[in-house]
Enzyme design. Structure first.
Site, PDB file in Angstrom:
ATOM      1  CG  ASN A  25       5.436  23.735 -27.960  1.00  0.00           C
ATOM      2  OD1 ASN A  25       4.838  24.298 -27.035  1.00  0.00           O
ATOM      3  ND2 ASN A  25       4.839  23.382 -29.082  1.00  0.00           N
ATOM      4  CB  CYS A 122      -4.938  24.297 -27.136  1.00  0.00           C
ATOM      5  SG  CYS A 122      -4.148  25.889 -26.957  1.00  0.00           S
ATOM      6  NE  ARG A 127      -3.374  18.758 -26.453  1.00  0.00           N
ATOM      7  CZ  ARG A 127      -2.531  19.781 -26.367  1.00  0.00           C
ATOM      8  NH1 ARG A 127      -2.965  20.957 -26.039  1.00  0.00           N
ATOM      9  NH2 ARG A 127      -1.248  19.601 -26.598  1.00  0.00           N
ATOM     10  CG  ASP A 312       1.847  23.293 -32.977  1.00  0.00           C
ATOM     11  OD1 ASP A 312       0.982  23.328 -32.112  1.00  0.00           O
ATOM     12  OD2 ASP A 312       2.658  22.349 -33.083  1.00  0.00           O
ATOM     13  NE  ARG A 420      -1.186  27.602 -22.995  1.00  0.00           N
ATOM     14  CZ  ARG A 420      -1.525  26.661 -23.867  1.00  0.00           C
ATOM     15  NH1 ARG A 420      -2.732  26.634 -24.350  1.00  0.00           N
ATOM     16  NH2 ARG A 420      -0.656  25.771 -24.246  1.00  0.00           N
TER      17      ARG A 420
HETATM   18  N1  EPU Z   1      -1.552  11.335 -27.487  1.00  0.00           N
HETATM   19  C1  EPU Z   1      -2.221  10.266 -26.927  1.00  0.00           C
HETATM   20  N2  EPU Z   1      -1.879   9.901 -25.654  1.00  0.00           N
HETATM   21  C2  EPU Z   1      -0.918  10.536 -24.940  1.00  0.00           C
HETATM   22  C3  EPU Z   1      -0.217  11.622 -25.525  1.00  0.00           C
HETATM   23  C4  EPU Z   1      -0.568  12.008 -26.809  1.00  0.00           C
HETATM   24  O1  EPU Z   1      -3.112   9.685 -27.551  1.00  0.00           O
HETATM   25  O2  EPU Z   1      -0.654  10.159 -23.777  1.00  0.00           O
HETATM   26  C5  EPU Z   1      -1.922  11.782 -28.846  1.00  0.00           C
HETATM   27  C6  EPU Z   1      -2.577  13.175 -28.826  1.00  0.00           C
HETATM   28  O3  EPU Z   1      -3.949  13.090 -28.533  1.00  0.00           O
HETATM   29  C7  EPU Z   1      -2.296  13.691 -30.213  1.00  0.00           C
HETATM   30  C8  EPU Z   1      -0.952  13.052 -30.543  1.00  0.00           C
HETATM   31  O4  EPU Z   1      -0.763  11.975 -29.636  1.00  0.00           O
HETATM   32  O5  EPU Z   1      -3.263  13.198 -31.119  1.00  0.00           O
HETATM   33  C9  EPU Z   1       0.222  14.002 -30.441  1.00  0.00           C
HETATM   34  O6  EPU Z   1       0.296  14.561 -29.142  1.00  0.00           O
HETATM   35  P1  EPU Z   1       1.689  14.962 -28.488  1.00  0.00           P
HETATM   36  O7  EPU Z   1       1.861  14.200 -27.225  1.00  0.00           O
HETATM   37  O8  EPU Z   1       2.759  14.871 -29.512  1.00  0.00           O
HETATM   38  O9  EPU Z   1       1.438  16.487 -28.136  1.00  0.00           O
HETATM   39  P2  EPU Z   1       1.785  17.259 -26.800  1.00  0.00           P
HETATM   40  O10 EPU Z   1       3.095  16.858 -26.279  1.00  0.00           O
HETATM   41  O11 EPU Z   1       0.615  17.266 -25.896  1.00  0.00           O
HETATM   42  C10 EPU Z   1       3.133  19.173 -27.982  1.00  0.00           C
HETATM   43  C11 EPU Z   1       2.997  20.655 -28.091  1.00  0.00           C
HETATM   44  C12 EPU Z   1       1.848  20.994 -29.020  1.00  0.00           C
HETATM   45  C13 EPU Z   1       2.144  20.379 -30.379  1.00  0.00           C
HETATM   46  C14 EPU Z   1       2.345  18.859 -30.237  1.00  0.00           C
HETATM   47  C15 EPU Z   1       2.719  18.192 -31.553  1.00  0.00           C
HETATM   48  C16 EPU Z   1       3.759  21.414 -25.960  1.00  0.00           C
HETATM   49  C17 EPU Z   1       3.436  22.035 -24.650  1.00  0.00           C
HETATM   50  N3  EPU Z   1       2.742  21.202 -26.782  1.00  0.00           N
HETATM   51  O12 EPU Z   1       1.911  18.722 -27.407  1.00  0.00           O
HETATM   52  O13 EPU Z   1       1.833  22.395 -29.143  1.00  0.00           O
HETATM   53  O14 EPU Z   1       1.070  20.623 -31.237  1.00  0.00           O
HETATM   54  O15 EPU Z   1       3.373  18.604 -29.270  1.00  0.00           O
HETATM   55  O16 EPU Z   1       3.912  18.703 -32.038  1.00  0.00           O
HETATM   56  O17 EPU Z   1       4.913  21.151 -26.265  1.00  0.00           O
HETATM   57  C18 EPU Z   1       0.903  24.517 -29.437  1.00  0.00           C
HETATM   58  O18 EPU Z   1       2.062  24.948 -29.311  1.00  0.00           O
HETATM   59  O19 EPU Z   1      -0.078  25.227 -29.780  1.00  0.00           O
HETATM   60  C19 EPU Z   1       0.660  23.084 -29.200  1.00  0.00           C
HETATM   61  C20 EPU Z   1      -0.554  22.561 -29.102  1.00  0.00           C
END
Ligand code: EPU
Length: 443
Positions: A25, A122, A127, A312, A420
């Site tokens: 990440n 995922c 998301r 995670d 992944r």
């Molecule tokens: N959210 C929204 N709108 C947005 C963006 C996010 O509603 O535009 C919501 C999401 O639906 C969720 C929450 O905010 O309920 C948190 O999402 P976040 O944006 O923090 O997650 P992300 O950036 O999509 C990254 C990691 C995830 C990890 C999360 C939380 C990466 C590529 N992915 O996702 O990792 O769970 O932050 O720490 O960095 C994994 O490694 O298996 C994984 C899913």
């Protein structure tokens, strides 16, 4: 497809040593950051995982040369000739990852234009990417959504702005950072995510010449600069992979030394691991995790944004909790559908009941919205091998842990998904003594 199935003979404790490298990440995002510079960047400790390959491919389509450096796990990224990519070529990456959305800011700065394919990632909740597009509009980007992807343009230089995120989203915080560093003037971001991977990305950007300060109370202040150089950076270790191996040690009564794991980013996990009854020992090179014998203890657990218990970590830990005595309560507050993977654990003999209510101490965003986001895990349960289909990355690795902890043989389908985020996981499993095999190819 036979090569997407793994046969797992359970019941053997995992014992030995494996190594984790740079965080999934952080690494792909640091690769995107290289686009912002006018000089080559060197990223070290890069794992061989699919998200890295996807971003590498997308960078190359945009004229960035990416080559393997002299050090093992080093990538050299040269962005001196960034150019527009063919939409059809970009579209070939649709559905492969969520990282492409982070190309928006850097491409708008470099080219005044960006095309982003449909995103993957995922299936652990809706998301959405509304926060991302909202902040880009605030910087002055114009966004047009098409069926095959999203087109963005910057009619003039993007301008710094005041932003308050509705939730401390990791991705939206990264979007702001990667856009604000070259925007005109100051950007103030409130309610930012402060995960260790975000702080490491800030370190990368600072090495490139950015001016970013982290205030108290989730505020980040970015003063835009006119030009950025390259960076030389060693990615922070993958605390999520490290915790997965720790849970595998606990669930299988094993003993695993995770070379590369670091205490600093894992403190919250380590406290929980100890409460459950797991043992660990930290040294300068890594962390040893083991089951010390005796009963594991049930706990109440709530996932949260950093410095809370990372979502995670939840899925692998739930597998270990099936082996704890008593009732554990798990409240998932980050993703609304991240407990769906438990139905397969129940088929294996676990006793996990899901609830729509917030069973933790804090009511969360999902409480009144009909999502099964709390769980009661009753243990210890004897797990039996089963036919398992991997639902998502962490859930998939958790199924492997469950299959390894179970009596008998499991067939785990969809293992390609695990690549992944888990580098060479089959070699690592074999090194730890896991009894795994790929099926014979059909004659
Ligand atoms: N959210 C929204 N709108 C947005 C963006 C996010 O509603 O535009 C919501 C999401 O639906 C969720 C929450 O905010 O309920 C948190 O999402 P976040 O944006 O923090 O997650 P992300 O950036 O999509 C990254 C990691 C995830 C990890 C999360 C939380 C990466 C590529 N992915 O996702 O990792 O769970 O932050 O720490 O960095 C994994 O490694 O298996 C994984 C899913």
């Amino acid at each position: 497809m036979t090569d997407d199935v793994l046969i797992v003979h359970g019941g053997t404790p995992l014992e030995g040593e494996i190594r984790v490298r740079g965080a999934k990440n952080l690494v792909p995002k640091a690769m995107v950051a290289a686009l912002l510079g006018h000089e080559p960047s060197r990223l070290r400790n890069v794992p061989d995982i699919r998200d890295v390959k996807v971003v590498r491919g997308l960078l190359q389509l945009h004229g960035v040369t990416v080559r393997v450096g002299e050090e093992e796990g080093e990538l050299v990224l040269d962005p001196t000739s960034v150019e527009r990519a063919n939409v059809a070529d970009i579209d070939a990456h649709a559905g492969s990852s969520r990282i492409p959305i982070l190309f928006c800011g850097p491409l708008l700065h470099r080219l005044g234009h960006a095309f982003i394919p449909g995103l993957g990632g995922c299936d652990i909740g809706g998301r959405p990417v509304d926060f991302h597009f909202d902040v880009l509009r605030q910087f002055g980007a114009v966004i047009e959504k098409h069926p095959q992807g999203t087109e963005l343009s910057a009619p003039q230089r993007l301008r710094g702005c005041k932003i308050e995120l509705p939730y401390p989203s990791v991705g939206a915080t990264e979007q702001v950072l990667l856009t604000a560093v070259l925007a005109e003037g100051v950007t103030e971001l409130r309610n930012a995510a402060i995960e260790p991977e975000i702080v490491d990305l800030i370190c990368v950007l600072q090495k490139m010449g950015a001016i970013i300060s982290m205030g108290t109370d989730r505020t980040i202040l970015i003063t835009g600069v006119d030009r950025l150089g390259g960076y030389n950076h060693r990615a922070l270790p993958d605390r999520l992979e490290a915790a997965s191996w720790a849970c595998a040690a606990l669930a299988t009564h094993g003993d695993i030394y995770v070379r590369g794991a670091r205490q600093l980013e894992m403190m919250t996990f380590l406290n929980t691991f100890r409460k459950v009854g797991g043992a660990f020992a930290v040294d300068d090179e890594g962390i040893r995790f083991w089951h010390p014998g005796g009963e594991l203890k049930a706990i109440a657990l709530e996932t949260d944004v950093h410095p809370g218990f990372q979502t995670d970590w939840q899925q692998p830990l739930v597998v270990a909790l099936t082996q704890a005595s008593g009732l554990s309560i798990v409240h998932e507050t980050v993703y609304e559908s991240r407990l769906g993977f438990t139905s397969a654990l129940n088929q294996m003999g676990a006793h996990i009941q899901l609830y729509r209510e917030c069973l933790g101490g804090t009511p969360c965003r999902f409480g009144r919205r009909n999502f099964l986001h709390s769980a009661v895990v009753s243990g210890p349960s004897k797990l039996q091998g089963a036919e398992l289909v991997i639902p998502d990355l962490r859930g998939g690795f958790s199924y492997l842990i469950a299959a390894l902890a179970a009596q008998g043989t499991s067939r785990v389908h969809g293992i390609a998904l695990i690549n992944r985020g888990y580098e060479n996981f089959m070699d690592k499993l074999r090194a730890l003594g896991a009894q795994i095999e790929l099926p014979e190819p059909a004659a």
